[in-house]
Write an enzyme that holds these catalytic residues in place. Structure first.
Site, PDB file in Angstrom:
ATOM      1  N   GLY A  74       2.153   2.260  10.817  1.00  0.00           N
ATOM      2  CA  GLY A  74       3.107   3.354  10.682  1.00  0.00           C
ATOM      3  C   GLY A  74       3.756   3.762  11.995  1.00  0.00           C
TER       4      GLY A  74
ATOM      5  N   GLY B  92       2.738  -1.214   4.306  1.00  0.00           N
ATOM      6  CA  GLY B  92       2.822   0.213   4.012  1.00  0.00           C
ATOM      7  C   GLY B  92       4.265   0.617   3.761  1.00  0.00           C
ATOM      8  N   GLY B  93       4.870   1.250   4.765  1.00  0.00           N
ATOM      9  CA  GLY B  93       6.214   1.824   4.645  1.00  0.00           C
ATOM     10  C   GLY B  93       7.234   0.905   3.970  1.00  0.00           C
TER      11      GLY B  93
ATOM     12  N   SER C  71       3.065  -2.165  10.378  1.00  0.00           N
ATOM     13  CA  SER C  71       4.503  -2.225  10.644  1.00  0.00           C
ATOM     14  C   SER C  71       5.128  -3.589  10.367  1.00  0.00           C
ATOM     15  CB  SER C  71       4.806  -1.774  12.073  1.00  0.00           C
ATOM     16  OG  SER C  71       4.416  -0.424  12.256  1.00  0.00           O
TER      17      SER C  71
ATOM     18  N   GLU D 272      -5.836  -4.795  10.385  1.00  0.00           N
ATOM     19  CA  GLU D 272      -4.829  -3.763  10.585  1.00  0.00           C
ATOM     20  C   GLU D 272      -5.100  -3.033  11.894  1.00  0.00           C
ATOM     21  OE1 GLU D 272      -2.747  -2.812   6.685  1.00  0.00           O
ATOM     22  OE2 GLU D 272      -4.269  -1.300   7.004  1.00  0.00           O
TER      23      GLU D 272
ATOM     24  N   HIS E 165      -9.561   1.267   4.757  1.00  0.00           N
ATOM     25  CA  HIS E 165      -8.295   1.474   5.472  1.00  0.00           C
ATOM     26  C   HIS E 165      -8.524   2.447   6.628  1.00  0.00           C
ATOM     27  CE1 HIS E 165      -4.215   2.659   6.377  1.00  0.00           C
ATOM     28  NE2 HIS E 165      -3.832   1.553   5.778  1.00  0.00           N
TER      29      HIS E 165
ATOM     30  N   GLU F 191      -6.895   4.838   7.716  1.00  0.00           N
ATOM     31  CA  GLU F 191      -6.649   6.254   7.412  1.00  0.00           C
ATOM     32  C   GLU F 191      -7.866   6.867   6.711  1.00  0.00           C
ATOM     33  OE1 GLU F 191      -2.874   5.596   5.465  1.00  0.00           O
ATOM     34  OE2 GLU F 191      -2.057   5.012   7.402  1.00  0.00           O
TER      35      GLU F 191
ATOM     36  N   ASN G 152       0.869  -1.180   0.000  1.00  0.00           N
ATOM     37  CA  ASN G 152       0.000   0.000   0.000  1.00  0.00           C
ATOM     38  C   ASN G 152       0.903   1.227   0.000  1.00  0.00           C
ATOM     39  OD1 ASN G 152      -1.806   2.034   0.495  1.00  0.00           O
ATOM     40  ND2 ASN G 152      -2.395   1.348   2.547  1.00  0.00           N
ATOM     41  N   TRP G 153       0.989   1.862  -1.163  1.00  0.00           N
ATOM     42  CA  TRP G 153       1.945   2.973  -1.307  1.00  0.00           C
ATOM     43  C   TRP G 153       1.433   4.270  -0.709  1.00  0.00           C
ATOM     44  CZ3 TRP G 153       3.981   2.302  -7.066  1.00  0.00           C
ATOM     45  CH2 TRP G 153       4.684   1.097  -7.134  1.00  0.00           C
ATOM     46  N   LYS G 154       0.173   4.306  -0.321  1.00  0.00           N
ATOM     47  CA  LYS G 154      -0.419   5.515   0.275  1.00  0.00           C
ATOM     48  C   LYS G 154      -0.130   6.743  -0.602  1.00  0.00           C
ATOM     49  CE  LYS G 154      -0.192   3.224   4.683  1.00  0.00           C
ATOM     50  NZ  LYS G 154      -0.131   3.311   6.136  1.00  0.00           N
TER      51      LYS G 154
HETATM   52  P1  PGA Z   1       2.665   0.241   7.686  1.00  0.00           P
HETATM   53  O1  PGA Z   1       1.235   0.448   6.986  1.00  0.00           O
HETATM   54  O2  PGA Z   1       3.210  -1.071   7.162  1.00  0.00           O
HETATM   55  O3  PGA Z   1       3.479   1.425   7.256  1.00  0.00           O
HETATM   56  O4  PGA Z   1       2.429   0.191   9.146  1.00  0.00           O
HETATM   57  C1  PGA Z   1       0.357  -0.633   6.809  1.00  0.00           C
HETATM   58  C2  PGA Z   1      -0.915  -0.139   6.174  1.00  0.00           C
HETATM   59  O5  PGA Z   1      -1.382   0.952   6.531  1.00  0.00           O
HETATM   60  O6  PGA Z   1      -1.478  -0.801   5.289  1.00  0.00           O
END
Ligand code: PGA
Length: 249
Positions: free
Chosen positions: A172, A233-234, A212, A166, A94, A96, A9-11
């Site tokens: 994050g 994510g990251g 994470s 999640e 998600h 966010e 997930n590149w956000k």
């Molecule tokens: P993260 O994000 O791996 O940076 O914690 C995961 C996500 O939000 O899908």
């Protein structure tokens, strides 16, 4: 056997050039890997991502879609627009989107129905906040999230659904759920599906973990029997880290 899936997930990261570069890196480094791999670039990069992944096994996911079909909704992107450029997969719910953009249960339910109406594949995210975990309220929160947005669906539509647990406190933050904490929720969710639908369906649904996940903790999480992959994510923004995570499954 359930599908093993890793999705990046590149956000709101990368631009035209860096996204193309990362895609080429992932394609060349994953040639001999037999895992379902997905990437979720931002809307404006999807068209190019579809072209660049055409002859690879990488699937392209949208990070969002509109709950509406078409019309006067400035700034929104519809399911049919996504399909018109070849995007058949979408992430919905998600945390966010839920917390920053106020997407509530009814919006998410509409989005899921809209995506399924267009025959898209849905990765549906759910997970509790830190206060829910601390107050031991998380089972209730998670079952409500799933019931309100998904358990109205006809059983036949579930072959288009992938779930992603999640925990919000792990996204994050560098803090990961322990493998046992992840397994506890994944097996709880499988039981919920079994109660609301059937055991057969509950055994078929892939449930990913996200929050994470890094090369150094991926293997212990993926080794849990109800964890079928990850939403990353990251760490998905670095091709070496992403490939290490894929290789951990
Ligand atoms: P993260 O994000 O791996 O940076 O914690 C995961 C996500 O939000 O899908």
């Amino acid at each position: 056997m359930r599908k093993k899936i890793i999705i990046g997930n590149w956000k709101m990261n990368l631009d035209f050039e860096s996204s193309n570069y990362l895609i080429q890196e992932i394609i060349s480094k994953s040639e001999n890997i037999n895992v379902n791999i997905g990437i979720a670039p931002s809307f404006v990069l999807l068209d190019e991502a579809i072209k660049n992944t055409k002859y690879s096994k990488i699937k392209v996911f949208s990070q969002n879609l509109s709950e509406y079909k078409s019309g006067a909704y400035t700034g929104e992107v519809s399911a049919s627009m996504l399909l018109s450029i070849g995007v058949e997969n979408v992430i919905i719910g998600h945390s966010e989107r839920r917390s920053i953009f106020n997407e509530n249960h009814s919006i998410l339910k509409n989005k899921v129905e809209n995506a399924l109406l267009h025959n898209m594949n849905v990765v549906f995210c759910f997970g509790e906040k830190l206060e829910d975990r601390k107050s031991n309220n998380y089972f209730k929160i998670i079952s409500k999230q799933l019931k309100d947005s998904l358990f109205n669906l006809d059983v036949n539509l579930w072959n288009k659904i992938i779930l992603a647990y999640e925990p919000v406190w792990a996204i994050g933050t560098g803090e990961t759920a322990t493998p046992e904490q992840a397994q506890e929720i994944h097996s709880f969710v499988r039981n919920l599906i079994s109660e609301n639908y059937s055991k057969t369906l509950s055994e078929k649904i892939s449930i990913l973990y996200g929050g994470s996940v890094k090369p150094n903790n991926a293997q212990s999480i993926f080794s849990q029997k109800d964890v079928d992959g990850g939403l990353i994510g990251g760490a998905s923004l670095d091709s070496n880290h992403f490939i290490d995570i894929i290789n951990s499954i």
